[in-house]
Design an enzyme around this catalytic site. Structure first.
Site, PDB file in Angstrom:
ATOM      1  N   HIS A  39       0.845  -1.566  -0.173  1.00  0.00           N
ATOM      2  CA  HIS A  39       0.648  -0.017  -0.103  1.00  0.00           C
ATOM      3  C   HIS A  39       1.158   1.270   0.185  1.00  0.00           C
ATOM      4  O   HIS A  39       1.921   1.155   0.344  1.00  0.00           O
ATOM      5  CB  HIS A  39      -0.495  -0.195   1.297  1.00  0.00           C
TER       6      HIS A  39
HETATM    7  P1  TYD Z   1      -2.317  -3.497   7.840  1.00  0.00           P
HETATM    8  O1  TYD Z   1      -1.913  -1.548   7.520  1.00  0.00           O
HETATM    9  O2  TYD Z   1      -2.947  -3.448   6.230  1.00  0.00           O
HETATM   10  O3  TYD Z   1      -0.863  -3.974   7.811  1.00  0.00           O
HETATM   11  P2  TYD Z   1       0.320  -4.231   7.373  1.00  0.00           P
HETATM   12  O4  TYD Z   1       0.429  -2.570   7.063  1.00  0.00           O
HETATM   13  O5  TYD Z   1       1.534  -4.429   8.109  1.00  0.00           O
HETATM   14  O6  TYD Z   1       0.041  -4.530   5.773  1.00  0.00           O
HETATM   15  O7  TYD Z   1      -2.729  -2.636   9.111  1.00  0.00           O
HETATM   16  C1  TYD Z   1      -3.582  -4.438   9.354  1.00  0.00           C
HETATM   17  C2  TYD Z   1      -4.737  -4.150  10.320  1.00  0.00           C
HETATM   18  O8  TYD Z   1      -4.034  -3.682  11.158  1.00  0.00           O
HETATM   19  C3  TYD Z   1      -6.073  -3.735   9.087  1.00  0.00           C
HETATM   20  O9  TYD Z   1      -7.419  -4.226   9.275  1.00  0.00           O
HETATM   21  C4  TYD Z   1      -5.536  -2.524   9.843  1.00  0.00           C
HETATM   22  C5  TYD Z   1      -5.250  -2.804  11.313  1.00  0.00           C
HETATM   23  N1  TYD Z   1      -4.950  -1.230  12.039  1.00  0.00           N
HETATM   24  C6  TYD Z   1      -4.713  -0.477  13.005  1.00  0.00           C
HETATM   25  O10 TYD Z   1      -5.501  -0.222  13.654  1.00  0.00           O
HETATM   26  N2  TYD Z   1      -4.227   0.499  13.362  1.00  0.00           N
HETATM   27  C7  TYD Z   1      -2.611   0.720  12.631  1.00  0.00           C
HETATM   28  O11 TYD Z   1      -2.297   1.574  13.220  1.00  0.00           O
HETATM   29  C8  TYD Z   1      -2.303   0.097  11.681  1.00  0.00           C
HETATM   30  C9  TYD Z   1      -1.280  -0.122  11.619  1.00  0.00           C
HETATM   31  C10 TYD Z   1      -3.807  -1.222  10.978  1.00  0.00           C
END
Ligand code: TYD
Length: 175
Positions: free
Chosen positions: A61
């Site tokens: 992302h």
């Molecule tokens: P995601 O951004 O996809 O994680 P990564 O960057 O590790 O791939 O987030 C995973 C899940 O966690 C998603 O459901 C959103 C949640 N999340 C939060 O609630 N707060 C946060 O600060 C982050 C980074 C993720």
């Protein structure tokens, strides 16, 4: 040339190695102070750990607003960043005192987490799902749109300067 990908950089923080009073047991100590070396005010810190497979790829992302500094405070991982013109750079994170700064609008993928990997992420923004772009084509589209917007503003500024420059000429012309 992608201006944003050129802002990506590794930040190295001083590591203090200290011994106890007897000089027998050592320990390492790292202090991260935002005002000194993090290029933004820290609003959020989160961790990725307990990764069960080397196959796992996280991220995939870009963020419209958030800037980040990523550290592996334990173990190791890799971070792949991709620009909108498919330029790719890979960084290895394996030292607790070295972080990777990512400005906003950078496509990122984190992978090859070691079993003991603890990735600590400092962020300039609180969590807001709306500022995440999770589709690469959409990311490319938004980077181009952003550039176009900037270009238009630059053109407007040029016009203003031109108009201002005319004024002294008018004044010096005899009526
Ligand atoms: P995601 O951004 O996809 O994680 P990564 O960057 O590790 O791939 O987030 C995973 C899940 O966690 C998603 O459901 C959103 C949640 N999340 C939060 O609630 N707060 C946060 O600060 C982050 C980074 C993720």
């Amino acid at each position: 040339m992608n201006q944003l990908i050129n802002k990506v950089k590794m930040l190295e923080f001083p590591k203090f190695v200290e011994k106890d009073e007897d000089g027998k047991w050592g320990r390492n100590f790292i202090a991260i102070t935002d005002s000194e070396s993090i290029p933004f005010e820290i609003k959020r810190i989160f961790y990725i750990y307990g990764v069960e497979s080397k196959e796992l790829v996280r991220g995939k992302h870009a963020n419209r607003k958030s800037e980040f500094v990523l550290f592996n405070i334990s173990g190791s991982s890799k971070v792949r960043i991709i620009s909108e013109d498919s330029r790719m750079e890979v960084y290895t994170l394996d030292r607790p005192n070295v972080g990777l700064y990512l400005p906003h609008m950078i496509w990122k993928e984190m992978y090859e987490f070691s079993e003991d990997s603890v990735m600590m992420v400092l962020s300039s923004e609180g969590y807001d799902a709306e500022e995440y772009i999770r589709n690469f084509d959409e990311f490319v589209h938004e980077v181009h749109a952003m550039r176009h917007g900037k270009y238009k503003n630059r053109e407007k500024r040029k016009q203003t300067v031109k108009w201002r420059r005319k004024e002294p000429c008018k004044l010096s012309t005899p009526s």
